[in-house]
Design a protein around this motif. Structure first.
Motif, PDB file in Angstrom:
ATOM      1  N   LYS A 108      52.817 -20.556  -2.708  1.00  0.00           N
ATOM      2  CA  LYS A 108      53.241 -21.894  -3.168  1.00  0.00           C
ATOM      3  C   LYS A 108      52.569 -22.116  -4.477  1.00  0.00           C
ATOM      4  O   LYS A 108      51.198 -21.340  -4.922  1.00  0.00           O
ATOM      5  N   PRO A 109      53.147 -22.922  -5.272  1.00  0.00           N
ATOM      6  CA  PRO A 109      52.142 -23.158  -6.451  1.00  0.00           C
ATOM      7  C   PRO A 109      51.053 -23.728  -6.459  1.00  0.00           C
ATOM      8  O   PRO A 109      50.552 -24.329  -5.435  1.00  0.00           O
ATOM      9  N   GLY A 110      49.970 -22.842  -7.197  1.00  0.00           N
ATOM     10  CA  GLY A 110      48.550 -23.180  -7.148  1.00  0.00           C
ATOM     11  C   GLY A 110      47.935 -21.996  -6.407  1.00  0.00           C
ATOM     12  O   GLY A 110      46.574 -21.717  -6.660  1.00  0.00           O
ATOM     13  N   ASP A 111      48.569 -21.187  -5.749  1.00  0.00           N
ATOM     14  CA  ASP A 111      47.977 -19.972  -5.041  1.00  0.00           C
ATOM     15  C   ASP A 111      47.539 -18.839  -6.162  1.00  0.00           C
ATOM     16  O   ASP A 111      48.227 -18.870  -7.133  1.00  0.00           O
ATOM     17  N   GLU A 112      46.465 -18.510  -5.902  1.00  0.00           N
ATOM     18  CA  GLU A 112      45.695 -17.487  -6.697  1.00  0.00           C
ATOM     19  C   GLU A 112      46.243 -16.169  -6.152  1.00  0.00           C
ATOM     20  O   GLU A 112      46.026 -15.727  -5.043  1.00  0.00           O
ATOM     21  N   VAL A 113      46.858 -15.187  -7.195  1.00  0.00           N
ATOM     22  CA  VAL A 113      47.601 -14.008  -6.523  1.00  0.00           C
ATOM     23  C   VAL A 113      47.256 -12.869  -7.556  1.00  0.00           C
ATOM     24  O   VAL A 113      46.815 -13.142  -8.825  1.00  0.00           O
ATOM     25  N   TRP A 114      47.446 -11.631  -6.999  1.00  0.00           N
ATOM     26  CA  TRP A 114      47.562 -10.364  -8.108  1.00  0.00           C
ATOM     27  C   TRP A 114      48.894  -9.691  -7.672  1.00  0.00           C
ATOM     28  O   TRP A 114      49.259  -9.921  -6.721  1.00  0.00           O
TER      29      TRP A 114
ATOM     30  N   SER B  49      46.558 -10.822 -12.694  1.00  0.00           N
ATOM     31  CA  SER B  49      46.009 -11.809 -11.826  1.00  0.00           C
ATOM     32  C   SER B  49      46.093 -13.207 -12.428  1.00  0.00           C
ATOM     33  O   SER B  49      45.806 -13.380 -13.366  1.00  0.00           O
ATOM     34  N   GLY B  50      46.516 -14.145 -11.299  1.00  0.00           N
ATOM     35  CA  GLY B  50      46.708 -15.559 -12.087  1.00  0.00           C
ATOM     36  C   GLY B  50      47.227 -16.399 -10.924  1.00  0.00           C
ATOM     37  O   GLY B  50      46.594 -16.377  -9.809  1.00  0.00           O
ATOM     38  N   VAL B  51      47.851 -17.519 -11.377  1.00  0.00           N
ATOM     39  CA  VAL B  51      48.219 -18.718 -10.463  1.00  0.00           C
ATOM     40  C   VAL B  51      49.535 -18.827 -10.248  1.00  0.00           C
ATOM     41  O   VAL B  51      50.435 -18.842 -11.494  1.00  0.00           O
ATOM     42  N   VAL B  52      50.278 -18.883  -9.109  1.00  0.00           N
ATOM     43  CA  VAL B  52      51.652 -19.336  -8.889  1.00  0.00           C
ATOM     44  C   VAL B  52      52.292 -20.693  -9.395  1.00  0.00           C
ATOM     45  O   VAL B  52      51.343 -21.469  -9.058  1.00  0.00           O
ATOM     46  N   MET B  53      53.062 -20.417 -10.422  1.00  0.00           N
ATOM     47  CA  MET B  53      53.572 -21.913 -10.667  1.00  0.00           C
ATOM     48  C   MET B  53      54.969 -22.393 -10.425  1.00  0.00           C
ATOM     49  O   MET B  53      55.058 -23.424 -10.288  1.00  0.00           O
ATOM     50  N   GLU B  54      55.592 -21.199  -9.849  1.00  0.00           N
ATOM     51  CA  GLU B  54      56.887 -21.732  -9.316  1.00  0.00           C
ATOM     52  C   GLU B  54      57.433 -20.710  -8.523  1.00  0.00           C
ATOM     53  O   GLU B  54      57.073 -19.335  -8.698  1.00  0.00           O
ATOM     54  N   CYS B  55      58.220 -21.045  -7.210  1.00  0.00           N
ATOM     55  CA  CYS B  55      58.705 -20.182  -6.449  1.00  0.00           C
ATOM     56  C   CYS B  55      60.089 -20.372  -6.308  1.00  0.00           C
ATOM     57  O   CYS B  55      60.681 -21.481  -6.149  1.00  0.00           O
TER      58      CYS B  55
END
Length: 270
Positions: A138-144, A124-130
């Protein structure tokens, strides 16, 4: 739109230049990743350099930060990860031959090229690069996400996943809670129930379901799904775990250690 032929992502460049058959497209790069040290190309991670017991585990500060190789990939900054039984088994070499065939189907690499190998399937974390083809994040999205066992794992600061391996994290969960839900085993349970068993919320009412290994990660998730879909659940576990699985919703609990499973099954109400 014609498909991308070549994409060059430079680690320290300010742009990613993508060459199409008829034009050159420039897109702002997200290579400005926040790392543990400024302008760093390495990160901390738990790795193994060979298969064995716990002694092969090694903490390093010098694992290379992963990069995007395919346009459908994203880089996640890890906020929380969890350990599954498959991680323990992979540490010991479980599935190594099959997984290496998946990593290198043409047998181009030499033996042992998978090392140093990072374990961990859940994150579980945050998107840094797409990647350039990613549209839902997008960068900044909280994802798992649940990372397949043939890829580098999540016990590190950053991890690369494909777009179909990641989803937006429920807002009601913290990163620790999201990772502790074990997305990998949850998806395993879902696949067994829905894809193999053909069960869903519309056809489960009144059905009887037998769940083996009910106190494990997959089993505990399966019990809760089945009860949410109104099935009658019979759980098989050890006596020590019987209270747990009953609290999760199991209607009947069988003790596989008792040695009289047949008699226990006969005693159940029809």
């Amino acid at each position: 739109m014609e498909f991308l032929k070549t994409c060059i992502l430079r680690r320290h460049a300010c742009t990613a230049v993508c060459f199409w058959r008829s034009q050159v497209v420039q897109k702002s790069s997200a290579r400005k990743i926040s790392t543990t040290s400024s302008r760093s190309t390495v990160m901390p991670a738990w790795v193994i350099d060979k298969y064995g017991n716990n002694e092969v585990l090694r903490f390093t500060q010098n694992m290379m930060i992963p990069i995007i190789h395919y346009p459908n990939e994203v880089i996640i900054k890890v906020h929380a990860a969890s350990v599954n039984p498959i991680d323990v088994n992979m540490r010991s070499g479980y599935g190594a031959t099959a997984l290496n065939m998946k990593r290198d189907p043409l047998h181009i690499r030499t033996k042992g090229e998978e090392f140093p190998l990072t374990l961990g399937r859940d994150v579980s974390g945050v998107v840094m690069e797409c990647g350039l083809d990613v549209r839902y994040f997008k960068p900044g999205d909280e994802v798992w996400a649940a990372v397949p066992p043939w890829k580098q794992g999540t016990l590190s600061e950053f991890v690369v996943v494909s777009g179909n391996e990641v989803s937006h994290k429920p807002r009601s969960l913290t990163h620790t809670q999201a990772a502790s839900l074990l997305p990998y085993v949850a998806l395993t349970a879902w696949s067994a129930i829905n894809k193999v068993g053909g069960l869903n919320h519309k056809n489960c009412t009144g059905k009887r379901v037998l769940i083996l290994g009910a106190s494990g990660g997959v089993g505990t998730f399966a019990i809760q799904v089945m009860k949410a879909w109104d099935a009658h659940v019979t759980a098989v576990c050890s006596r020590d775990a019987s209270e747990l699985v009953r609290k999760l919703g199991a209607d009947d609990v069988l003790d596989y250690k008792s040695g009289n499973m047949e008699e226990q099954l006969k005693s159940l109400k029809p």
